[in-house]
Each structure stands twice: as structure tokens, then as C-alpha cells.
Design an enzyme around this catalytic site. Structure first.
Site, PDB file in Angstrom:
ATOM      1  N   LYS A 117       0.827  -1.210   0.000  1.00  0.00           N
ATOM      2  CA  LYS A 117       0.000   0.000   0.000  1.00  0.00           C
ATOM      3  C   LYS A 117       0.863   1.263   0.000  1.00  0.00           C
ATOM      4  O   LYS A 117       1.870   1.334   0.695  1.00  0.00           O
ATOM      5  CB  LYS A 117      -0.902   0.013   1.235  1.00  0.00           C
ATOM      6  CG  LYS A 117      -2.055  -0.977   1.165  1.00  0.00           C
ATOM      7  CD  LYS A 117      -3.173  -0.476   0.272  1.00  0.00           C
ATOM      8  CE  LYS A 117      -4.281  -1.476   0.120  1.00  0.00           C
ATOM      9  NZ  LYS A 117      -5.487  -1.125   0.824  1.00  0.00           N
ATOM     10  N   HIS A 694      -2.920 -16.932  -4.731  1.00  0.00           N
ATOM     11  CA  HIS A 694      -2.610 -16.027  -5.840  1.00  0.00           C
ATOM     12  C   HIS A 694      -1.860 -16.744  -6.959  1.00  0.00           C
ATOM     13  O   HIS A 694      -1.653 -16.185  -8.026  1.00  0.00           O
ATOM     14  CB  HIS A 694      -1.794 -14.835  -5.333  1.00  0.00           C
ATOM     15  CG  HIS A 694      -2.517 -14.048  -4.282  1.00  0.00           C
ATOM     16  ND1 HIS A 694      -2.290 -14.230  -2.937  1.00  0.00           N
ATOM     17  CD2 HIS A 694      -3.494 -13.115  -4.382  1.00  0.00           C
ATOM     18  CE1 HIS A 694      -3.094 -13.419  -2.257  1.00  0.00           C
ATOM     19  NE2 HIS A 694      -3.825 -12.739  -3.103  1.00  0.00           N
TER      20      HIS A 694
END
Length: 754
Positions: A117, A694
Site C-alpha cells: 500500500k 494467488h
């Protein structure tokens, strides 16, 4: 001294997400590199012209990125990991894509660089990798080419560069440990080279972003700014740019730097304009970040005028967005489906440019009538019945400490839950979602477009839920989920069913690369008009004798992944959501759902930038979760799921959630994350993720067993669950079946080995 307007950056993706479509077409091999580059040129030209027409005096150049602006800076500096380099040492756009996503139309695939982030936003950047003794050189001239483009179009510009100290701060050391700050002297010559090239082109001002200056930096990092900027001084005027917090705590460091101006975020920081004016060198320009670049609300320009007017004429002054407008949707005018009153409360990136122009004109002329006219709708909103719900406000005011307490402590609850569910050792489950197939997405889209009536839609969703239960029973999982076929997004789904939220049709913002999100907007007090998840959970439970989990998104995550109101605190919003979802927990329980999962993946990422502000945030964040969950009886098992890479510094708060079971993302760290839980002596149950969802790779039984044995060395086996890292929404069914079959087999093997 005439006041000018500028923005710190503009959304890159295009009004219709043209960049996303061009990227994905190129990656899939359906279009050429030249076609992709042409889309970028067209978007830049359009965005510069739109900002200019909206009243922006100095246009940002260098804010455009093919994937992420931090990754662009890495290429500018020649910082390319060895695994992604071209054989001839050259750097091209495919080099950039290989770093960002692990593969590109040319070159060998290799593990993508880490993504995390960007400060406390929902944008992600590609983390720079540093190794001892590495060399830097100017290898990627995208910024200079874009400056040439803008100048050729006749624009007045302000190039944008990510500053050297923040760039190093954002990166990570790979290989032999060393202090990455020692690389500062190695990257400064590249910055000097770039500034010299900009000076040659007649550039007067360069925006150099150092948002690390709003953090509580170690002293060595603060001390690094002076020699760095001594080295960069003299070629062009530098606007030292900060955002997301105030600068007052680090102002002594800042005012010693040889720069010509400072940008401050006057929305998210607590800096006092009068104090800044008094302490900054008299010849410095002050860029006032008065328009919120991270939200969708129309500004009360009369308030902004009053905030800055006292220093007008006393020093050089620009008015600006608080941060890059990257975090805002592009244009409100295309939102034709929004209610007229609600629409009058909003301003997207282009409208925010217009707000800056209105503010500039008023400050230069002293005429404020236009500001009053613009601000009238947002002032009227304060009294709107759409905003205020007396029942919600009364309920919130009546919350007591008891509302956030389960009836009994975990040890007592665990006994009641064991007696109810009679689960085996190493119980197996999944995190919630199953593959969102083309059929499921098509079903939802047809319903949304009106091509499918409600009965046929519900029949279709019911069939997908039934198939998910059948698949799980075949696999032998112990605790099942309904698969979330009816949900498009874990936040949007709840926002659509709660009063107090609205949704835009085209309010896309970039998350990373080609991924865009369309956050809901909190416009008023939040309540739940009817049960949200009960019907489908009850239906799924009717199909099996095994427990089926109810699945909720937690209050802090819904808050963090939405555009919040600006007229109440984040704490108030989170607790209103918690009260609404508390009723959902009670209804799920009454419907016979015995296990309820409340996901809080955003709890950690919502942390304030300054550690000194953490305690207050964590206190209300934990309380919101507990208000949500505490209505559950002892025999109802509350789960939570979190996907972080770091728990050490918030373990007290994780434990304070008092969830009966926490599932976490650990497979990529080889169970090292469990060290935090072991050192803390975490008392409740844990499901460490045993494989990375993922990746399409299917983990072997032996690999999963080895991870679980490693977990059992840190956490008592009787408190361990077996589950994947995260939801399976993005996977296909073939690898999902294979991976879960191996996971269940590994759990069975460990039971038999007891």
C-alpha cells in the site's frame, strides 16, 4: 503576487478506463506495443487539456505511469532486479511489466516484485529492491519524453519527481543485509542529471515529492535530507511536496533545505497556516493543499478561503489539491444515474480542478460570491434527511461497554463450540469465496442490466451455491461456505444492502497496474433495512449436515475501502456499520448458522501514518469488531480473516478482537508469521494459510503437511485449523479442486499420525 493553481497529479486510467483496456490487450498479445504507447500519448494530451480548461495554471507532467509511479522511478534510476533484466542490459516497457507482474509479451517470466500500500491509501506501489553495491544510471527517459510532449503542445508545466529519500525509504534490501540509506550518494547523480535535462528545456519549477517527511522518521533519515538537497540545489526551483499528514513535527528539518517552496496537505494534516507562514523562509513559495485529492466531496470553498486568506499578499502562494488526484474518480458529469441532490454534494478530479480555479480567482480578487454559490449544496447537506437518521444516532450514543463483550471468555466458549460441532483435529475449511466463473459473472450482469428477472436470477444463484456445497462435501471439508456467488465485491455487496451508502456508475480509481476499483460512498448515517446474507446462508445450510459459515465483511474494512463522510469521524462510521452488522450476526444465529466469519483484512492497513496515533485508532477499530460480534452466544463460533504480512506491532489488538478463530495468510512466509502469535502466546484458535491462492500452482500433500507440522511447533495442534491463504474467487475450479483435495488429505494424514 498573483496566486496560481496546480494539481499534484491527475488520474491516469482514462474516463472509460482506456489505459486498463490497452494494457490488458497488450499483455494478452492482442495489440502492439505501438498501439499501447499511442493510448498513453492520447490520454496524457487529453488530461493536460482538461486540467487547463478547468483552470489549472501549472500542469503536472510525470504523474502518468504505465503501472505505478514508484516503479517508473525505479526504471528512471536503472534499478532493475537481475531476474527481470534484458540480456543486452537495455530497459523497455516490458522490463517494467515484468517487474510489476512477473511477465510481459517479451522476456523470460520471473517472480514479480513485492507490492504494498502507498502510505495509508488504497493505491499500491511496486516495492524497489536494493542490493549492496548496486549501480544506478539514467536508463528510462519517460519523464523527459513526456515533458517534451507537453511543451510541444504549448502547456505551462511542472514536472513531478519522487524524491530520493522517500524512494529509498519505500524500498527493501534483498540479499546481504545493509543500510539502504547508504545508497543515497549513488542515486543523487541520476537526479542531478534529470534536473539538468529539465533545466535545459526551460523548466522553472519541479515538484519533488517527499511524503516520507510526514512520518516519524529515524533521525538518520531526517539528517539525510540536507546533504541530499544540497546536491540537488541550483538547477531549477524545487517545490518540496508532502501529503497525507502534516509537516509541523519535521518542520525544523524542512526549513533548513535549499528549496524554493513547500507543499503541505491542509486536509489530512493539522498544520496551522499562520504558523507555517511565520516559520517558513520569507522567500519560499507556499503551496496550500486545500482541496481533498482523496475523496469525492464538493468543498466548502468559503471555509477554504477563510483558512488561507490571512496570508494572501504576504508571500508567494499557490492553491492545490492536497495530494495527487489519482485517488479520485475523473469526472462527475458522466454520472447520469446519481440522484440530483446527492450528485450536488460531489466533486471528482475535474470538478476539483474547477474548485481550485474558483478559489484562486476569489483570493486574487477578494470577490467571494462564486465561492458562496458553489458551496451552497454542501452547506445544505448538513440538514438533509438523507444524512441524518435519529434512530442510528440514538443507538450509537447508547452503546455501553457491555455491547462489546461476549457473554463468556474464550475458554468457556470453546467448550460449548466443541460440544456443538464435534469437529475432528486439524479441521479443514476455506476462507469464503469460490471461483467466480464466467457463468456466475454473466448471471449477475444480466440481472443488473434487466435482462434476467429476479426469480430466474435467484434460481441461478441457488444452483451455484448448491454446486459449491456438493464440491466441498466431495472433497471432505469439515466446515463449509456457500461460495459467495451472489457477491461482486466484498465491500460493494454490503454497501448495496445498507442505508447510508451510494454507488457511482463510473467512479473508478486505480488500485495498481490495470486494476481499478469503484468504492462506495458513505453519504449518511448507516443502518440495515433488512437481512443481507441470511437467506443464502440458510439455504446453503439446508443442503448439508456439516456447518456452513456465515460470511460478513467487517466494519473497519468496509470503512477503509469506501469513500467516507467528512462531517463525522471514521470511528463514528465504523461503529454505525458495526451496529448494522451486529443485527446481521443475530439474524444468522437465529437462522441456525453456528459459525460466522467477520473479515477484517483492512484493520492493519487503516493504521495512521504516525505510530503515536495508532493506539486511538486500534482502540475504536477493535471495539467496532467486538460490537459487531459480541451479540453471538457462546456456542456460536466467530471467525475472522486477515491477510497481512506483519502482526508483531499490533498483536495486542489482534488478541483483543477476541475472535474464536483467526485465519491468516502465512504460506509465502513459510509459517514465519506464526512467530508473532507464538511469542505473544495467542490464546485462541488459528488457521494459518497453507497455500498461496494467488498462484495457479497446486501444492503437494507433502508440502502442506510440512507446513502444518511447522505450525504445530509454534501453536498447539488442538488450536490449529487447516485452510488456504485467502478466498478462491480468482482461481479456476480445476486447480481449486486439486489444491483443496491435497489440503484435506494432508489434514487426514496428520490426524492418523497422532
Amino acid at each position: 503576487m498573483t496566486i496560481l493553481t496546480h494539481t499534484l497529479g491527475f488520474p491516469r486510467v482514462g474516463l472509460r478506463r482506456e489505459l486498463k483496456k490497452a494494457q490488458e490487450s497488450y499483455w494478452a498479445g492482442n495489440s502492439t506495443r505501438e498501439a499501447l504507447l499511442a493510448v498513453g500519448r492520447e490520454l496524457r494530451a487529453r488530461h493536460w487539456e482538461q486540467q487547463k480548461q478547468a483552470g489549472i495554471d501549472l500542469l503536472p507532467v510525470g504523474d502518468f505511469a504505465w503501472y505505478d509511479h514508484v516503479l517508473t522511478t525505479s526504471l528512471l534510476l536503472g534499478n532493475v532486479p537481475a531476474r527481470h533484466q534484458n540480456n543486452d542490459g537495455s530497459v523497455d516497457i516490458d522490463t517494467l511489466f515484468r517487474i510489476g507482474r512477473g511477465r510481459a509479451p517479451t522476456g523470460e517470466p520471473a517472480a514479480a516484485a513485492e507490492m504494498t500500500k502507498w502510505f495509508n491509501t488504497n493505491y499500491h506501489y511496486i516495492v524497489p529492491e536494493f542490493s549492496k553495491g548496486q549501480q544506478f544510471r539514467l536508463t528510462w527517459t519517460q519523464l523527459l519524453e513526456e515533458v517534451d510532449e507537453a511543451l510541444a503542445l504549448g502547456h505551462k508545466i511542472k514536472p513531478v519527481l519522487l524524491g530520493p529519500v522517500t524512494y529509498l525509504w519505500l524500498g527493501k534490501v534483498k540479499g546481504e543485509p545493509f543500510d539502504r540509506l547508504t545508497l543515497l550518494t549513488d542515486i543523487l547523480p541520476v537526479y542531478q542529471h534529470v534536473l539538468a535535462e529539465l533545466a535545459k528545456r526551460g523548466v522553472e519549477w519541479v515538484q519533488i515529492d517527499e511524503p516520507a517527511l510526514v512520518l516519524e522518521l529515524p533521525q538518520a533519515w531526517l539528517d539525510a535530507f540536507k546533504p541530499a538537497y544540497d546536491a540537488l540545489a541550483g538547477q531549477v526551483k524545487l517545490l518540496l511536496t508532502t501529503y497525507f499528514e502534516g509537516v509541523t513535527p519535521n518542520l525544523d528539518t524542512i526549513i533548513a533545505l535549499p528549496v524554493q517552496g513547500l507543499h503541505v496537505d491542509l486536509i489530512h494534516g493539522k498544520d496551522d497556516v499562520a504558523e507555517l507562514h511565520q516559520r517558513l523562509p520569507v522567500d519560499w513559495l507556499l503551496s496550500a493543499g486545500l482541496i481533498n485529492g482523496r475523496n469525492v466531496w464538493r468543498a466548502d470553498l468559503t471555509e477554504k478561503y477563510a483558512q488561507i486568506n490571512a496570508i494572501v499578499g504576504k508571500r508567494a502562494l499557490w492553491v492545490a489539491s492536497s495530494c495527487s488526484l489519482l485517488h479520485s474518480p475523473i469526472d462527475l458529469s458522466v454520472e447520469t444515474r446519481l440522484d440530483t441532490e446527492v450528485k450536488s454534494w460531489f466533486a471528482f478530479a475535474l470538478q476539483k480542478c474547477g474548485e481550485l480555479a474558483l478559489l484562486r480567482d476569489a483570493l486574487n480578487s477578494g470577490e467571494t460570491a462564486a465561492l458562496e454559490e458553489w458551496s451552497a449544496p454542501i452547506q445544505a447537506r448538513r440538514h438533509s434527511r438523507r444524512v441524518h437518521n435519529a434512530a442510528v444516532e440514538k443507538r450509537l450514543a447508547a452503546i455501553t461497554a457491555q455491547a462489546s463483550q461476549r457473554e463468556n471468555p474464550y475458554e468457556v466458549r470453546a467448550e460449548a463450540q466443541r460440544a456443538r460441532f464435534k469437529l475432528p483435529a486439524w479441521p479443514t475449511t476455506t476462507i469464503g469465496s469460490f471461483p467466480q466463473t464466467t457463468e456466475i459473472r454473466g448471471l449477475r450482469l444480466d440481472f443488473k442490466k434487466g435482462n434476467l428477472d429476479a426469480n430466474n436470477y435467484r434460481t441461478g444463484i441457488a444452483e451455484h451455491i448448491k454446486q459449491a456445497i456438493i464440491e466441498q462435501e466431495r472433497l471432505g471439508l469439515d466446515v463449509l461456505v456457500h461460495g459467495e456467488a451472489e457477491r461482486n465485491d466484498m465491500v460493494e455487496y454490503f454497501g448495496e444492502h445498507l442505508d447510508g451508502f451510494v454507488f457511482t456508475h463510473n467512479g473508478w480509481v486505480q488500485s495498481y497496474g490495470s486494476r481499478c476499483v469503484k468504492p462506495p460512498v458513505v453519504i449518511g448515517d448507516i443502518s440495515r433495512p433488512a437481512p443481507i446474507t441470511v437467506e443464502w446462508a440458510k439455504y446453503a445450510q439446508s443442503l448439508t449436515d456439516k456447518p456452513v459459515k456465515g460470511m460478513l465483511t467487517g466494519p473497519v474494512t468496509i470503512l477503509c475501502w469506501s469513500f467516507p463522510r467528512e462531517d463525522v469521524t471514521r470511528e463514528t462510521i465504523a461503529k454505525q456499520i458495526a451496529l448494522a452488522l451486529r443485527d446481521e450476526v443475530a439474524d444468522l444465529e437465529a437462522a441456525g448458522i453456528g459459525i460466522i466469519q467477520i473479515d477484517e483484512p483492512a484493520l492493519r492497513e487503516g493504521l495512521p501514518l504516525r505510530r503515536s496515533d495508532w493506539d486511538a485508532y486500534l482502540e475504536w477499530g477493535v471495539e467496532a469488531f467486538r460490537i459487531n460480534a459480541a451479540v453471538a452466544k457462546d456456542e456460536t463460533q466467530i471467525h475472522t480473516h486477515m491477510c497481512y504480512c506483519e502482526f508483531n506491532d499490533i498483536m495486542d489488538s489482534i488478541a483483543a478482537l477476541d475472535a474464536d478463530v483467526i485465519t491468516i495468510e502465512t504460506s509465502r512466509s513459510d509459517m514465519e508469521l506464526l512467530e508473532s502469535f507464538e511469542a505473544f502466546d495467542y490464546p485462541n484458535e488459528i488457521g494459518p494459510g497453507v497455500y498461496d491462492i494467488h498462484s495457479p500452482n497446486v501444492p503437494s500433500v507433502e508440502w502442506i503437511e510440512a507446513l502444518l507440522k511447522k505450525a504445530a511447533q509454534r501453536i498447539p495442534a488442538q488450536r490449529l485449523w487447516v485452510n488456504p491463504d485467502c478466498g478462491l474467487k480468482t482461481r479456476g475450479w480445476p486447480e481449486t479442486r486439486a489444491a483443496l483435495a491435497n489440503m484435506v488429505k494432508a489434514a487426514h494424514n496428520l490426524r492418523q499420525a497422532k
